[in-house]
Design an enzyme around this catalytic site. Structure first.
Site, short mmCIF file in Angstrom:
data_model
loop_
_atom_site.label_atom_id
_atom_site.label_comp_id
_atom_site.label_asym_id
_atom_site.label_seq_id
_atom_site.Cartn_x
_atom_site.Cartn_y
_atom_site.Cartn_z
CB SER A 1 -0.93 0.01 1.21
OG SER A 1 -0.19 -0.18 2.40
CG ASP B 1 -3.96 5.16 7.19
OD1 ASP B 1 -2.75 5.03 7.50
OD2 ASP B 1 -4.48 4.53 6.24
CG HIS C 1 -1.03 3.68 4.65
ND1 HIS C 1 -2.27 3.22 5.02
CD2 HIS C 1 -0.37 2.65 4.09
CE1 HIS C 1 -2.37 1.94 4.67
NE2 HIS C 1 -1.23 1.57 4.11
#
Ligand code: NAG
Ligand code: NAG
Ligand code: NAG
Length: 358
Positions: free
Chosen positions: A41, A322, A325
């Site tokens: 991600s 978040d 990340h």
């Protein structure tokens, strides 16, 4: 009359500026013909949008500061991979594997997928994801396609050898595997040291696979301080320390084994240049600008942002968007120093600007 002259002056001025701009655009080419991106991600730019998975970022507040808004990037703005692409001189972001067309594959593809890992089972409790092995299979099919389209084996081989390849994977093999002992068996089978060893061994084979598919300039990102992420801190607690020490210790074992593997890959494949990017070293030198580690959005139970159109100014002063990340400000810092390092510890043996010129 005066007004008319001013208008004329303005339009000439505007014309000159435009012409200058066009010349500039026409002569500025990226420093390398192509750029391929692998990872999780941290680098994903939309490959998970079509998957059935909870690891998706196709909703606000992700993309708040990205020109195209919500795209499937797991941050408010650009990823590290996007910013490195800009530093390499690419005018457009490298398309995701999910959306790329034949027309664009010669400039590069982004294969990264949220939730994925070095190990096949990593992240499986969250649904679909494209493991590093699958990303390499996807790359294999892109490379075959390129040989077919370009119709000149020598040319395609040379082309692939000039590209920059970046790989950032392994975080989920901890967060969404080893550190979830109720779901995955790895922590019952291996000590942290054994686990680091088997992960790095598998990763080494995968990097060799990238070499076998024609990659010759490959930057391998080490893992960041996962134990300092807001989500892991809230799951494990810190016993009064700033971060979860046991997690950072486990991750350090991985990084310490990965770097010598990169050196080994260089030694055994003398026509290739691999380099190790030390994300820990980069994150600890913020040049006076100290970022907090408070998340910039309201978190869901799994550490991702809850959906909302509201945005928080915290994102400009925090390392985290978040629970896991990094924010764009943090990504800018990491990308710049991996491209042009200020310390020999950041990137070794080469930073990316050096890799380009080799
Ligand atoms: C194939 O590519 C090589 C390297 O770019 C070039 O020298 C050669 O002329 C090309 N061959 C043909 C048939 O176009
Ligand atoms: C990465 O950098 C940190 C901080 O400078 C250092 O302590 C660590 O040994 C480095 N890791 C590797 C694998 O080189
Ligand atoms: C790297 O940064 C230094 C200043 O920090 C600058 O002088 C140099 O031109 C940069 N090199 C590249 C290749 O961007």
């Amino acid at each position: 009359m005066a007004n008319c002259q001013l208008n004329l002056f303005l339009s000439i001025y505007f014309f000159v500026v435009l012409a200058d701009f066009q010349i500039h655009v026409a002569i500025s080419k990226p420093q390398v013909p192509c750029y391929f991106i692998f990872g999780d991600s941290l680098f994903d730019s939309g490959n998970n949008n079509q998957l059935v998975s909870t690891v998706k970022s196709d909703y606000p507040p992700y993309g708040t500061d990205f020109p195209q808004g919500v795209t499937g990037r797991f941050t408010n703005g650009r990823t590290i991979a996007d910013i490195i692409g800009e530093l390499l001189g690419f005018k457009e972001y490298i398309p995701s594997y999910a959306t790329v067309t034949d027309q664009h594959i010669s400039q590069g593809v982004n294969y990264a997928s949220g939730g994925s890992g070095i190990r096949e089972e990593t992240g499986s409790h969250m649904g679909g994801r494209i493991s590093l092995d699958k990303q390499l299979l996807n790359h294999h099919s892109i490379v075959s396609r390129l040989f077919h389209l370009q119709q000149n084996t020598t040319f395609t081989r040379e082309h692939l050898s000039k590209c920059i390849y970046i790989v950032n994977i392994g975080s989920n093999d901890y967060i969404n595997n080893y550190l979830k002992p109720k779901i995955y068996t790895t922590s019952h089978m291996y000590t942290t040291n054994q686990y680091a060893k088997i992960l790095v061994r598998q990763y080494s084979r995968q990097l060799k696979g990238l070499y076998d598919l024609g990659g010759r300039k490959i930057a391998v990102f080490g893992l960041g301080l996962i134990g300092c992420s807001p989500a892991e801190i809230s799951i494990f607690g810190t016993e009064g320390r700033p971060c979860v020490k046991s997690i950072n210790d486990a991750v350090r074992l991985f990084n310490n084994k990965l770097k010598p593997v990169v050196d080994e890959l260089n030694a055994y494949n003398s026509d290739a240049k691999f380099t190790f990017i030390n994300v820990t070293s980069i994150s600890t030198q913020q040049g006076g600008k100290v970022l907090t580690n408070v998340p910039s959005c309201i978190l869901r139970a799994d550490g991702q942002c809850a959906q909302t159109t509201l945005t928080s100014p915290v994102r400009t002063i925090s390392m985290y968007y978040d629970g896991y990340h990094p924010t764009e400000v943090s990504n800018i810092h990491t990308a710049k120093l991996s491209y042009n390092s200020t310390s020999r510890m950041d990137a070794s043996p080469y930073d990316i600007s050096h890799l380009v010129r080799l």
